[in-house]
Each structure stands twice: as structure tokens, then as C-alpha cells.
Write a protein that holds these residues in place. Structure first.
Motif, short mmCIF file in Angstrom:
data_model
loop_
_atom_site.label_atom_id
_atom_site.label_comp_id
_atom_site.label_asym_id
_atom_site.label_seq_id
_atom_site.Cartn_x
_atom_site.Cartn_y
_atom_site.Cartn_z
N ARG A 101 13.91 3.54 0.32
CA ARG A 101 13.74 2.73 1.54
C ARG A 101 14.21 1.49 1.04
O ARG A 101 15.28 0.67 1.86
CB ARG A 101 12.40 2.27 1.89
CG ARG A 101 11.59 3.52 2.35
CD ARG A 101 10.48 3.36 2.87
NE ARG A 101 10.53 2.62 4.51
CZ ARG A 101 9.98 1.26 4.74
NH1 ARG A 101 8.81 1.01 4.11
NH2 ARG A 101 10.00 1.04 5.92
N ILE A 146 12.00 -4.66 1.29
CA ILE A 146 11.01 -4.39 2.10
C ILE A 146 10.81 -5.06 3.30
O ILE A 146 10.66 -4.22 4.30
CB ILE A 146 9.62 -4.33 1.18
CG1 ILE A 146 9.73 -3.27 0.10
CG2 ILE A 146 8.48 -4.17 1.75
CD1 ILE A 146 9.63 -1.78 0.38
N GLU A 174 9.71 4.91 -2.00
CA GLU A 174 9.82 3.66 -1.88
C GLU A 174 10.99 2.62 -2.20
O GLU A 174 11.72 1.73 -1.64
CB GLU A 174 8.47 2.75 -2.16
CG GLU A 174 8.12 2.76 -3.59
CD GLU A 174 7.49 3.85 -3.96
OE1 GLU A 174 7.39 5.03 -3.70
OE2 GLU A 174 6.55 3.37 -4.90
N LEU A 181 2.32 -4.99 2.47
CA LEU A 181 3.21 -4.28 1.99
C LEU A 181 3.93 -5.29 1.09
O LEU A 181 4.71 -4.99 -0.07
CB LEU A 181 4.17 -3.69 2.91
CG LEU A 181 3.91 -2.29 3.48
CD1 LEU A 181 4.91 -1.78 4.50
CD2 LEU A 181 3.69 -1.40 1.95
#
Ligand SMILES: Cc1cc2nc3c(=O)[nH]c(=O)nc-3n(C[C@H](O)[C@H](O)[C@H](O)COP(=O)(O)O)c2cc1C
Length: 334
Positions: A116, A266, A113, A143
Motif C-alpha cells: 500500500r 499511509i 501494508e 493507523l
């Protein structure tokens, strides 16, 4: 030309890239209020006293928020280079401008994560254009909430029943700021820039000129250089979120900045876009009313609108060498 200093056994080029990515963080009016002191065993993050905005941000809360966002990028970039970042906020034995110091905790493989997030650093921009009228999915909202939570912050998703009150607060805050000649002068110094600028907001990233009927976007970055194309309308229902922390104070400001950046990265990684609506947290009276609206127990740090949109225009950054500092003497409390 001076060689870029190296840290943690990385090459000079790798260290330069780490600092460059840290400097891709968002900041109020793209003021980039950070400096980095790079030593072989340590990278220190400092506030840049010349880049604070005394009218919009008299207590340097947003300056530290921006520096917290830069710190988050720094953490990601070090992790990507295989270095586990060990962060101390507000190190006691450092110069007064030091906001954080980062040391190496040995080797680390980047968590998926975080990879990303890392990959989204150069893709994340402020999106001041209207969004498409497509709702943000429940999975994406989840998220985003998790991202804030991971950095010890909390994300309040504004509910339909709260929108009227919030809209009133944003309008009031905007009117109060625009009635202040000092605010207008300060902002004018940072906006309306051409694309070859290295700081401030270029006209190409300004978005459409706001109109009084607009619900959420009021801050005008066009500096009179562009007119709004006929028929341009903002989305009717963006996702509005308030990033909050439990505490106030300098350390909490830096925590909020790291949470803002994880949240925004994110958002970007999920193919969404965002822009900030800061007047409501800048004006003390509306910030207090927003805090009451949220129940009184959390400190509102940032209001963002999030949605679907076409890729947005990046704002430039200073040369990475200009973000370095060697001499950290000279006290400046931030
Ligand atoms: C504390 C803070 C407050 C900000 N407030 C606003 C705002 O009210 N309106 C806005 O459009 N952008 C706002 N921004 C976004 C900055 O203008 C933006 O990050 C900067 O111009 C760099 O552009 P970028 O985000 O595209 O990299 C804010 C950013 C930070 C960190």
C-alpha cells in the motif's frame, strides 16, 4: 548515452526505477539533497553537499530527514522487486557523505501494508491548498500513529488545549525567519519556478498566498506570481501531528525521515492529504519550546497538517541519472 547501473541481479531498467522512486521523496524546498551510488551488490545513499540549505537547515537535520524519506522509498521499491533490503545507517567504512548502505538479504515477498505504501509513492504530494472541513477519523489517526511507531518514531496528535501555544510558536518562528534577509534570499532561490523546472517548488504547487489571519500555513511559495482568490479560507480544524524521535543526532535524523515517509504514504493510501509546517522545528528557540510542550523527553522532528482534500499538484524531480554518483571522494560531513 550511459546505461544505468544494475544492482542485486535486477536489470538496469528495474534498478533505474528503484532509484527513481527513491527520488520521489519529499525534501525541504524540493532541494532533493540525495545521491545514489549503485554497485552490483550495494546501493549507497549519499547526502548531496551542493544541495544543503545553510540558513534554514544549518546542521543538515532536514537534509538527513529528506534522505531518510528517500531511503524508505528505496526500501519499498526494492521489496517490490523481490529484494529484501538490509540497511546499515551511517556505514563506518564508507565515504564521509554516505548516510546509508543497502544490501540484499535475499528474496522477499512484499508485506501487504508495504505494498500500500509502495503504491502511494507516486501519489503522495504536498497539499498546500485548504482542506475540506471533514475530521480525520479515529481509525485513520490510529493507523498514522502505528506507521510512525513502526519506524521507531512517535506521533503526537496535537490536542485542542495545545493548539493556542503551538499556533503562537509557529507564528513566532515564521516571523523570525522572515526577518532574516539570508533566509528570504535562500528560499527565493528555490521557489516561484515554472512547471518545466526539475527542482524547487513550482508556482502551480504553491497553494494560496498566505494571509496574516491564517492559523497554520504561513510560508509563502507563490513568489508573488499568484494572488489569493477572494473567499479562499483554510480549514478551521486540521489534524495536527508532531513526528518525534526519542534521540537526536544523525542516525535519529535518518530514522525520523523513514518514519515521516511511512506516515505520509499511509496518509496518502488512506485518501488523506498533508503538508508540512517546518518553521517551528527549524528555529532553535521554538523547537526547544515545542519540545518542552511535549514533556521534554522526545525530539520534535516535523509538524504536519493532515486532512481531506482534492488531489494536489506534483512537484517535479531531477532526471534519475543526475541522482547518481560515482566518485564519492571528497569529504563532506553530514
Ligand atoms: C524536511 C522538510 C521540510 C519541509 N517543510 C515544508 C514547509 O515548511 N512547508 C511546506 O509547504 N512544505 C514543506 N516541505 C515539503 C516540500 O516543500 C516538498 O516535499 C517538496 O517541495 C516536494 O514536493 P512534494 O512533497 O509534493 O513531492 C518540507 C519537506 C521536508 C522533507
Amino acid at each position: 548515452m550511459r546505461t544505468f547501473p544494475a544492482a542485486f541481479g535486477l536489470t538496469s531498467g528495474q534498478t533505474e526505477q528503484v532509484v527513481r522512486l527513491a527520488g520521489m521523496a519529499p525534501s525541504l524546498h524540493n532541494s532533493q539533497p540525495w545521491r545514489f551510488r549503485v554497485l552490483p551488490h550495494l546501493i549507497e545513499l549519499h547526502a548531496d553537499p551542493k544541495r544543503h540549505l545553510p540558513v534554514a537547515d544549518p546542521e543538515d537535520r532536514e537534509l538527513r530527514l529528506a534522505c531518510g524519506a528517500a531511503l524508505f522509498n528505496l526500501r519499498l521499491a526494492l521489496e517490490q522487486a523481490g529484494i529484501r533490503p538490509v540497511v546499515t545507517l551511517l556505514p563506518r567504512l564508507a565515504a564521509a557523505t554516505a548516510l546509508a548502505e543497502v544490501r540484499s538479504g535475499g528474496h522477499v515477498d512484499q508485506r501487504p501494508e508495504n505494498l500500500r505504501c509502495y503504491e502511494a509513492i507516486t501519489e503522495r504530494h504536498s497539499h498546500r491548498q485548504p482542506f475540506r472541513n471533514i475530521p480525520v477519523s479515529a481509525a485513520d489517526r490510529h493507523l498514522l500513529m502505528r506507521a510512525a511507531h513502526e519506524e521507531q518514531a512517535w506521533l503526537h496528535v496535537v490536542q485542542p488545549g495545545e493548539q493556542g501555544t503551538l499556533e503562537g510558536l509557529v507564528h513566532r518562528a515564521h516571523r523570525a525567519q522572515m526577518a532574516d534577509a539570508r533566509f528570504r534570499t535562500e528560499m527565493a532561490a528555490w521557489i516561484g519556478r515554472t512547471d518545466d523546472t526539475t527542482e524547487g517548488v513550482p508556482v502551480s504547487a504553491a497553494g494560496p498566498k498566505p494571509e496574516p489571519k491564517d492559523q497554520w500555513v504561513h510560508r509563502d511559495f507563490t513568489a508573488g506570481h499568484t494572488e489569493r482568490s477572494p473567499g479562499t479560507e483554510f480549514e478551521s480544524n486540521p489534524l495536527l501531528v508532531v513526528l518525534c524521535t526519542r534521540h537526536s543526532g544523525r542516525e535519529a535524523d535518518l530514522q525520523a525521515g523513514q518514519a515521516l515517509q511511512r506516515l505520509w504514504l499511509i496518509t496518502t493510501a488512506q485518501g488523506l492529504v498533508a503538508s508540512m509546517i517546518s518553521e517551528v522545528v527549524e528555529v532553535p528557540e521554538t523547537r526547544e519550546e515545542l519540545q518542552r510542550m511535549l514533556g521534554g523527553n522526545v525530539v520534535p522532528r516535523a509538524l504536519l497538517r493532515i486532512g481531506h482534500g482534492a488531489p494536489s499538484v506534483p512537484s517535479p524531480r531531477r532526471n534519475v541519472g543526475d541522482m547518481l554518483v560515482d566518485d564519492v571522494s571528497g569529504a563532506f560531513e553530514s
